[in-house]
Design a protein around this motif. Structure first.
Motif, PDB file in Angstrom:
ATOM      1  N   TYR A  72       0.849  -1.183   0.000  1.00 17.75           N
ATOM      2  CA  TYR A  72       0.000   0.000   0.000  1.00 17.75           C
ATOM      3  C   TYR A  72       0.886   1.236   0.000  1.00 17.75           C
ATOM      4  N   LEU A  73       0.279   2.397  -0.162  1.00 17.62           N
ATOM      5  CA  LEU A  73       1.020   3.654  -0.124  1.00 17.62           C
ATOM      6  C   LEU A  73       0.826   4.291   1.241  1.00 17.62           C
ATOM      7  N   CYS A  74       1.926   4.556   1.919  1.00 11.84           N
ATOM      8  CA  CYS A  74       1.887   5.168   3.244  1.00 11.84           C
ATOM      9  C   CYS A  74       2.073   6.678   3.088  1.00 11.84           C
ATOM     10  N   SER A  75       1.037   7.434   3.349  1.00 13.38           N
ATOM     11  CA  SER A  75       1.055   8.888   3.168  1.00 13.38           C
ATOM     12  C   SER A  75       1.570   9.527   4.450  1.00 13.38           C
ATOM     13  N   HIS A  76       2.765  10.108   4.380  1.00 12.40           N
ATOM     14  CA  HIS A  76       3.439  10.558   5.607  1.00 12.40           C
ATOM     15  C   HIS A  76       3.213  12.031   5.921  1.00 12.40           C
ATOM     16  N   MET A  77       3.203  12.897   4.907  1.00 12.57           N
ATOM     17  CA  MET A  77       3.094  14.334   5.165  1.00 12.57           C
ATOM     18  C   MET A  77       2.240  15.020   4.118  1.00 12.57           C
ATOM     19  N   LEU A  78       1.436  15.968   4.578  1.00 14.91           N
ATOM     20  CA  LEU A  78       0.735  16.889   3.698  1.00 14.91           C
ATOM     21  C   LEU A  78       0.781  18.250   4.363  1.00 14.91           C
ATOM     22  N   ALA A  79       1.270  19.245   3.651  1.00 15.96           N
ATOM     23  CA  ALA A  79       1.426  20.576   4.246  1.00 15.96           C
ATOM     24  C   ALA A  79       1.001  21.653   3.265  1.00 15.96           C
ATOM     25  N   ILE A  80       0.356  22.673   3.802  1.00 11.84           N
ATOM     26  CA  ILE A  80      -0.030  23.845   3.029  1.00 11.84           C
ATOM     27  C   ILE A  80       0.527  25.075   3.739  1.00 11.84           C
ATOM     28  N   HIS A  81       1.117  25.981   2.984  1.00 12.01           N
ATOM     29  CA  HIS A  81       1.655  27.210   3.567  1.00 12.01           C
ATOM     30  C   HIS A  81       0.563  27.921   4.374  1.00 12.01           C
ATOM     31  N   LYS A 103      -2.069   4.918 -10.724  1.00  7.22           N
ATOM     32  CA  LYS A 103      -1.160   4.676 -11.852  1.00  7.22           C
ATOM     33  C   LYS A 103      -0.021   3.736 -11.459  1.00  7.22           C
ATOM     34  N   LYS A 104       0.398   3.819 -10.192  1.00  7.89           N
ATOM     35  CA  LYS A 104       1.499   2.980  -9.710  1.00  7.89           C
ATOM     36  C   LYS A 104       1.024   1.590  -9.294  1.00  7.89           C
ATOM     37  N   GLY A 105      -0.291   1.364  -9.320  1.00 12.20           N
ATOM     38  CA  GLY A 105      -0.817   0.047  -9.004  1.00 12.20           C
ATOM     39  C   GLY A 105      -1.317  -0.140  -7.587  1.00 12.20           C
ATOM     40  N   TYR A 106      -1.342   0.919  -6.796  1.00 12.98           N
ATOM     41  CA  TYR A 106      -1.843   0.810  -5.423  1.00 12.98           C
ATOM     42  C   TYR A 106      -3.378   0.794  -5.407  1.00 12.98           C
ATOM     43  N   ASP A 107      -3.945   0.160  -4.399  1.00 15.29           N
ATOM     44  CA  ASP A 107      -5.384   0.262  -4.191  1.00 15.29           C
ATOM     45  C   ASP A 107      -5.738   0.757  -2.792  1.00 15.29           C
ATOM     46  N   LEU A 108      -4.716   0.985  -1.963  1.00 11.25           N
ATOM     47  CA  LEU A 108      -4.938   1.455  -0.593  1.00 11.25           C
ATOM     48  C   LEU A 108      -3.904   2.514  -0.237  1.00 11.25           C
ATOM     49  N   ILE A 109      -4.367   3.590   0.402  1.00 11.75           N
ATOM     50  CA  ILE A 109      -3.480   4.607   0.976  1.00 11.75           C
ATOM     51  C   ILE A 109      -3.809   4.710   2.461  1.00 11.75           C
ATOM     52  N   THR A 110      -2.791   4.724   3.295  1.00 12.54           N
ATOM     53  CA  THR A 110      -2.993   4.884   4.736  1.00 12.54           C
ATOM     54  C   THR A 110      -2.202   6.083   5.234  1.00 12.54           C
TER      55      THR A 110
END
Length: 264
Positions: A72-81, A103-110
């Motif tokens: 799966y894709l592990c989403s570590h950071m999201l930041a907005i000024h 596009k990369k073939g993932y079906d889950l993001i955590t």
């Protein structure tokens, strides 16, 4: 007319250095090393930059994860000024992340976030339709940055199944059982009076304050009380098979509710 928000996938050294500078502005703590972000991008990870008039004002960073035989894709950071927050740019970055992950073939993001941060809750659970059934106590230990200092770093670990169409199946608020009684103190801050563990209802509402940071600045004890009591409630309800799957948020109110429903 609103300036156009342009999102690009980043991998060049100078772009990732710019990401570091924005990270320092937003959080004021040690930045993720560039050798880490470059390696992640080259091995299934993702760094997205959001630009207005050529200026980086937001970014999202994620890397591959693997558990129980599933990638799966592990989403570590999201930041907005800070000058561009609360304009919907975070949601646009997450939607772009979803498309790139597919596009990369993932079906889950955590990812993890502080369950007391109402803006994040509204985005993650309310708008993106991610769900949570995992409460992580003091996930990152003692952190000294402005957002985290003073409170244990308890976190929700959310799951976003990106191959499923997001349907607005949030339980109706009038079906939710409110098991927490709240009040208002002399400073105008909400607090929890009492609660009981009702575990037979189809939908249960659990409140959080809409501005935990303001409470923390003015009354740290009250902020800690919110952390301890909501943590106890979430852990107990998750253990009983409930999942946080919706948000009840009303304009002008000083609390909002998580809507927890029994997992199917």
């Amino acid at each position: 007319m609103t300036d156009e928000f342009i999102i690009k996938s980043l991998s060049a050294l100078e772009d990732l250095q710019e990401v570091q500078r924005l990270e320092a502005i937003v959080w004021g703590m040690d930045c993720v090393p560039i050798h880490q972000t470059i390696t992640a991008v080259k091995n299934g990870g993702l760094v997205l930059g959001g630009y207005i008039n050529g200026q980086l004002v937001g970014f999202q960073y994620s890397f591959p994860g693997f558990k129980d035989g599933r990638g799966y894709l592990c989403s570590h950071m999201l930041a907005i000024h800070p000058a561009h927050q609360k304009k919907g740019y975070g949601r646009l970055l997450k939607l772009a992340q979803k498309e790139e992950a597919l596009k990369k073939g993932y079906d889950l993001i955590t990812w993890t976030y502080d369950p007391l941060e109402s803006v994040n809750a509204n985005l993650n659970i309310g708008k993106l339709k991610a769900v949570c059934s995992t409460y992580m106590e003091d996930c990152y230990g003692n952190m000294k940055d402005t957002l985290n200092e003073g409170l244990s770093t308890d976190r929700f670990m959310v799951e976003w199944n990106i191959r499923q169409e997001a349907k607005d199946e949030t339980p109706l608020p009038d079906k939710a059982i409110h098991i927490v009684t709240t009040g208002m103190n002399d400073q105008g801050f909400p607090y929890i009076k009492d609660y009981h563990f009702e575990t037979n209802a189809e939908v249960i509402a659990i409140p959080i304050p809409t501005d935990i940071q303001q409470i923390k600045k003015s009354d740290l004890r009250l902020a800690i009380d919110w952390r301890l009591k909501t943590g106890e409630l979430f852990k107990a309800l998750f253990a009983k098979g409930y999942v946080a799957a919706g948000i009840e948020r009303e304009q002008g109110e000083n609390i909002q509710n998580y809507l927890l429903k029994k997992q199917e």
